[in-house]
Design an enzyme around this catalytic site. Structure first.
Site, PDB file in Angstrom:
ATOM      1  N   GLU A 258       9.385 -36.890   5.258  1.00 18.72           N
ATOM      2  CA  GLU A 258       8.863 -36.294   4.034  1.00 18.72           C
ATOM      3  C   GLU A 258      10.024 -35.671   3.280  1.00 18.72           C
ATOM      4  OE1 GLU A 258       5.436 -33.300   2.280  1.00 18.72           O
ATOM      5  OE2 GLU A 258       5.767 -33.367   4.443  1.00 18.72           O
TER       6      GLU A 258
ATOM      7  N   CYS B 196       2.504 -33.688   2.313  1.00 17.73           N
ATOM      8  CA  CYS B 196       1.983 -33.132   1.071  1.00 17.73           C
ATOM      9  C   CYS B 196       2.605 -33.797  -0.153  1.00 17.73           C
ATOM     10  CB  CYS B 196       2.196 -31.628   1.046  1.00 17.73           C
ATOM     11  SG  CYS B 196       1.146 -30.736   2.228  1.00 17.73           S
TER      12      CYS B 196
ATOM     13  N   ASN C 197      -3.953 -37.158   3.581  1.00 15.52           N
ATOM     14  CA  ASN C 197      -3.047 -36.359   4.395  1.00 15.52           C
ATOM     15  C   ASN C 197      -3.647 -34.973   4.603  1.00 15.52           C
ATOM     16  OD1 ASN C 197      -0.270 -35.484   5.507  1.00 15.52           O
ATOM     17  ND2 ASN C 197      -0.594 -34.043   3.824  1.00 15.52           N
ATOM     18  N   GLU C 198      -4.095 -34.708   5.811  1.00 18.26           N
ATOM     19  CA  GLU C 198      -4.680 -33.423   6.206  1.00 18.26           C
ATOM     20  C   GLU C 198      -5.538 -32.789   5.103  1.00 18.26           C
ATOM     21  OE1 GLU C 198      -1.027 -30.218   5.694  1.00 18.26           O
ATOM     22  OE2 GLU C 198      -1.139 -31.326   7.585  1.00 18.26           O
TER      23      GLU C 198
END
Length: 825
Positions: free
Chosen positions: A215, A416, A547-548
Site C-alpha cells: 500500500e 485504504c 477493503n475492511e
C-alpha cells in the site's frame, strides 16, 4: 483450553461488582430494574453507549467501568467518531433501537439490537422521528450524566455484566507479553520436548499462503519503491493533497535560484488534460536556475548512469536554446551534468544521460543558457539500474528485498488507498496505465500525492518478474470507512457510488479483467495492454472487491452487483470479499453472512493485535467450519506493542501464529503482513516490515520471519505432536511446530518456535518418512524480546530422527532434502 475455561469461571465470580455480589448473597435477584443508557459528554461520546442500573431510580451502578457497548462508526479515525445524546428505546417486537446525534451538522446515527450486546449495522439518516424521548439526569460513578431510562428484566443487566467481565478476562490474557516472562516464569528450568510427525495425516494446504501487501503509505511508492528521483515532476501537487499545508502546491519541491528570471505555473495549453499544470521559466539574463530537491535529496551512486528527460517547448517570441542540467551536492560540487537543446514550438520529449562522478546526495539544477522563455513539464531523472532493468521501473534494492521473501502473491494498491477518502478519491485503475504524461495523479488518502508513475502496469509487471500472483483490490462501490467527506451522507464512508453510476463502475472492473487477460488482437483492453509493451496476458486469477468496509446495506447492495457481474462474465476469476476491519463484531459477522449468502469463494480478514492475542488465539482457524466453501485471506495483520516497535517480541509471536496458519492452510489460502514499507522521516504508521531511506534498506526482525516462511513454504502439511516434560499450560502455549513438504522439491521443512525464556532440548522424530538425507540446512533467529537479531544459517546432521536445542526466544527452520528431491536434481 479446559484450564482456561475453569480459570474464566473462577475469575467471573471474583470480578462481580460489590453491589451485585451482595444482592446474590442476601436476596433473590429482582424481577426488573431500571436501565440507564447514556454517553459521556466529557469525551464527546467517543467511548460509546454506556449503561447503569438501579433498583430505585436514584442510586445507580455502572455496568462495566468506562465500557462502551456500541461505538459510533461515523466520520474519520479517532476523535471525530462521536455518539452524542443517545436515545434508547425498546420497540413493540422486543428489539432495541438506539438513535444518537453524530455531531452538530451531519444528522443521526442509529442501530438495532436484540440483546443490547450484538448490534446490527449502523445507519445514518439525515433526520429521524425516533430521536425524541424523555431524558433524565443520573449520577454515575460520581459524575452527572444525561440519558434515557428503560425498565428491563434483571437478565438483561446480567447479560451486560457478563459481557463486560468476559471482555475484561480476555483483555487480561491478551495483555500478556514476552517481556514480562522473567516474573511469569521465574525459576523455570530448561524444557525437554519430543516433536513427532504424523505423516499418515498429511493434508494438502495452499501453496499461496505467504504473500505481500503493498500500500502506498509512509511514502512507499513515490520516493520509495518507484525509482523516479524528481519530486513533483509534473507540477501537479494540489493543496487538497495535504490538508493544512499551504506550501503543498504546484511549485512544491521546486525553487528558482538567482536573479533576472521568473518561474510561474500555467494551465493554458497542457500536454494532456490529465496533466494540466506546467512550468514557465522566463530568463532575462542567464544565471538563474530552477532547482528540485528530489525526495529528501537525490542520492547518486558513483559511476551509475541516470536517464534525464522532460517535455518542453518554446513559445512564440522566444528562440531555441540550451538547458544545462546539473546534479549538485551540498558543497556546490557538480556530480553530473549534461545539456539539452529545446527548439520545438509544440510539446516534445528531450532526453539525455548523466553519469554520477561520485556517490553523493544532490539536487537538480536546470540552467537556461540564453535569454527567453521556455515551458517545461514531466521533468524526470531515472536511474538506469532498476529492478530487472525495467523502464519506468522499481528501485532495485527495495524490490529485491521484497522478491527475497518469495511471495506467492502481491496485493495492491491498498488498503485504504484503494477505496479512497470519499467518492471522488476512489482509486481508478484506468488513470494509472498508458503514457506517463496521460496518467491522472490523485491525492493519497494518507495525506500526500500519488503521481501514478507506479501504476497497474508496473504492479502487474513486478508480480510477473518475481513469480507472484497479482491480487488487485478495487473499491466495492463505497469509499473508505473513515472518509472525511460527509456533505450529503453519501459522499463519506457510509455512502456509495450513486446507483445510476454503478453500471459504468462495474464495467471498469470488468475492463480490468479484460486488460489483464484479454487477447491482444481480439479485445479492446487486451490491445491496450499490448500497446504498453505486454502482448501476452498477465493471467489474472484473483481480484479483491472492498477493503475492511462497514458491512451496511449500501455496501451489500453494491458489492452484490459487482460480485454477480464478475461471476457471470468471468466465472473463473476468484473474487476476494471483505469482512470488515476486525476479527469480531458487527462487520465481521455481517460480512461472513453475506459471503455465505452469495457463495463468495474467499474473504479478506484484518486484525492488528497484541502479543497476548496471538498467543491465546492460535486455535482461531482450528475452529473454522470446514463445511464452508469460502476460504480466508488474512490480508492485514501484525503484532502491536506499546510504542509500536518491531523487535523479537513481535516477530516471535507472529512466527508462532504463522505456524498455526500453516496448520490451517486448507482454509487460510493467503496471508500478508501490513504495512510493508516505511520511509525514514515520512512514516505515518508503525510498525512496518521494512524501513528505508534513499541509500539503505533495513528489514525488521519480523521481515526475517516472513522471509523464512516464504522461502520455506510447502503445499502439504504434516501434523506433529509436541510432548513436553513440563505440563504447565502456559509453557505449552509458547511452544509451536509446523512441518510441511514442498512437492516441487521433495524437501521436508520443520519449523520450531520457542517463546520461552529457557532453551528447549528437542527430539525431532519423522517416522515413516523414508528418503530423508542425513544433513540439513538450519536457520536460527534467536534473541531476547527487546532485541533485533539477524538469522544465522548453518548445516547440521539430521535424518528421520535428530536432536535440536531451541535457544530461548527463538525461531528455528530446518530444511531436509529427500531422495525424491535428489533424484529431481
Amino acid at each position: 483450553m479446559k484450564h482456561l475455561l475453569l480459570l474464566f469461571s473462577v475469575l467471573l465470580l471474583s470480578l462481580q461488582p460489590a453491589a451485585f455480589a451482595a444482592t446474590h448473597e442476601t436476596t433473590a435477584t429482582p424481577d426488573s430494574v431500571s436501565l440507564f443508557a447514556y454517553a459521556t459528554r466529557g469525551d464527546d461520546g467517543r467511548s460509546g453507549l454506556r449503561f447503569a442500573w438501579s433498583m430505585d431510580g436514584k442510586h445507580w451502578f455502572e455496568i462495566g467501568r468506562n465500557y462502551g457497548y456500541l461505538r459510533c462508526d461515523y466520520s474519520r479515525w479517532g476523535s471525530q467518531k462521536k455518539m452524542l445524546d443517545p436515545n434508547l428505546k425498546q420497540l413493540p417486537g422486543g428489539e432495541w433501537l438506539c438513535v444518537w446525534k453524530l455531531n452538530d451538522h451531519d444528522g443521526y446515527g442509529q442501530a438495532r439490537s436484540k440483546d443490547l450486546i450484538y448490534w446490527e449495522a449502523q445507519q445514518y439518516p439525515r433526520t429521524t422521528s425516533d430521536f425524541e424521548g424523555t431524558r433524565v439526569k443520573a449520577k454515575i460513578a460520581g459524575h452527572e450524566e444525561t440519558g434515557t431510562v428503560s425498565q428491563v428484566p434483571w437478565s438483561v443487566v446480567d447479560g451486560l455484566t457478563q459481557t463486560y467481565e468476559r471482555n475484561q478476562y480476555r483483555n487480561s490474557l491478551y495483555g500478556e507479553r514476552p517481556v514480562q516472562d522473567k516474573e511469569r516464569f521465574a525459576g523455570l528450568k530448561s524444557v525437554k520436548a519430543t516433536v513427532t510427525a504424523q505423516p499418515e495425516e498429511t493434508k494438502e494446504i495452499s501453496d499461496l499462503l505467504m504473500g505481500i501487501f503493498f500500500e502506498d503509505i509512509n511514502y512507499s511508492a513515490d520516493g520509495g519503491l518507484y525509482a523516479e528521483l524528481i519530486q513533483n515532476r509534473d507540477f501537479e501537487y494540489e493543496p487538497s493533497d495535504r490538508e493544512g499545508d499551504k506550501n503543498w502546491n504546484s511549485t512544491h519541491s521546486w525553487k528558482l535560484e538567482g536573479e533576472n528570471a521568473t518561474f510561474t505555473i500555467s494551465t493554458s495549453d497542457p500536454i494532456h488534460p490529465n496533466n494540466p499544470h506546467y512550468a514557465v521559466l522566463k530568463t532575462n539574463q542567464p544565471g538563474a536556475a530552477l532547482t528540485n530537491t528530489g525526495f529528501d535529496g537525490i542520492a547518486l551512486k558513483a559511476g551509475e548512469k541516470y536517464d534525464f528527460s522532460l517535455f518542453a517547448r518554446i513559445p512564440e517570441g522566444s528562440k531555441s536554446g540550451k538547458l544545462l542540467v546539473r546534479l549538485v551536492d551540498a558543497d556546490g560540487t557538480v556530480q553530473g551534468e549534461t545539456t539539452v537543446t529545446v527548439s520545438s514550438r509544440s510539446w516534445k520529449t528531450y532526453k539525455a544521460v548523466l553519469t554520477a562522478k561520485a556517490s553523493a546526495d544532490t539536487h537538480l539544477e536546470l540552467h537556461p543558457q540564453s535569454a527567453g522563455e521556455i515551458e517545461l513539464d514531466m521533468i524526470s531523472l531515472f536511474p538506469q539500474n532498476t529492478f530487472k532493468g525495467r523502464k519506468n521501473g522499481l528501485r532495485p534494492d527495495l524490490a529485491q528485498t521484497l522478491a527475497d521473501m518469495h511471495p506467492r502473491f502481491v496485493r495492491f494498491p491498498g488498503g485504504c488507498v484503494a477505496h479512497g477518502d470519499g467518492l471522488k478519491n476512489i482509486y481508478q485503475w484506468k488513470n494509472t496505465i498508458g503514457p506517463l504524461e496521460a496518467r491522472k495523479p490523485a491525492r493519497n488518502l494518507w495525506g500526500y500525492h500519488q503521481s501514478m508513475g507506479l501504476g497497474y502496469y508496473e504492479y502487474f509487471q513486478f508480480c510477473e518478474d518475481i513469480g507472484a500472483e497479482p491480487l488487485p483490490v478495487l473499491a466495492a462501490g463505497v469509499p473508505c470507512q473513515n472518509s472525511a467527506c460527509h456533505g450529503d451522507l453519501r459522499g463519506g464512508q457510509q455512502g456509495g457510488i450513486p446507483m445510476s453510476e454503478m453500471g459504468a463502475y462495474i464495467q471498469d472492473i470488468l475492463d480490468l479483467i479484460e486488460w489483464a487477460n484479454g487477447d491482444a488482437k481480439k479485445t479492446k483492453w487486451g490491445k491496450i495492454r499490448a500497446e504498453s509493451g505486454h502482448p501476452k496476458p498477465f493471467n489474472l486469477k484473483y481480484i479483491g472487491i472492498g477493503n475492511e468496509d462497514l458491512i451496511t446495506d449500501v455496501f451489500e447492495e453494491r458489492f452484490t452487483m459487482i460480485y454477480l457481474a464478475i461471476k457471470e462474465k468471468y466465472p473463473e476469476i476468484i473474487v476476494v470479499g471483505t469482512v470488515g476491519p476486525f476479527n469480531e463484531g458487527t462487520d465481521y459477522v455481517e460480512g461472513w453472512k453475506l459471503a455465505d449468502k452469495l457463495g463468495v469463494p474467499m474473504v479478506d480478514e484484518h486484525y492488528y493485535q497484541s502479543p497476548g492475542w496471538f498467543l491465546h488465539n492460535q486455535d482461531f482457524y482450528d475452529k473454522y467450519d470446514r463445511s464452508k466453501k469460502t476460504k480466508v485471506y488474512l490480508g492485514e495483520y501484525a503484532t502491536h506493542i506499546p510504542g509500536r516497535r518491531a523487535n523479537m517480541e513481535t516477530a516471535l509471536t507472529e512466527a508462532l501464529y504463522l505456524a498455526a496458519l500453516e496448520r490451517n492452510g486448507d482454509v487460510v489460502h493467503m496471508s500478508s503482513y501490513a504495512p510493508l514499507l516505511a520511509k525514514d522521516g515520512r512514516t505515518q504508521w508503525n510498525p512496518d516490515l521494512i524501513y528505508f531511506n534513499n541509500r539503505e534498506v533495513r528489514p525488521t526482525t519480523g521481515y526475517y520471519v516472513q522471509k523464512l516462511y516464504g522461502q520455506n513454504a510447502g503445499d502439504h502439511y504434516i501434523p506433529s505432536q509436541i510432548n513436553l516434560d513440563n505440563q504447565d499450560g502456559r509453557v505449552k502455549l509458547r511452544v509451536g511446530s509446523s512441518i510441511v513438504r514442498d512437492s516441487k522439491t521433495g524437501d521436508v521443512i520443520v519449523k520450531l518456535v520457542n517463546l520461552l525464556p529457557v532453551s528447549i532440548e528437542t527430539d525431532v522424530r519423522l517416522p515413516g518418512m523414508d528418503g530423508i538425507q542425513s544433513s540439513a540446512t538450519r536457520t536460527v533467529l534467536a534473541g531476547a524480546p527487546e532485541t533485533t537479531p539477524l538469522p544465522v544459517t548453518d548445516t547440521i546432521e539430521a535424518g528421520t530422527s535428530f536432536k535440536q536445542e531451541l535457544p530461548a526466544y527463538s525461531f528455528t527452520v530446518i530444511r531436509l532434502k529427500t531422495q525424491k528431491g535428489k533424484n529431481k536434481q
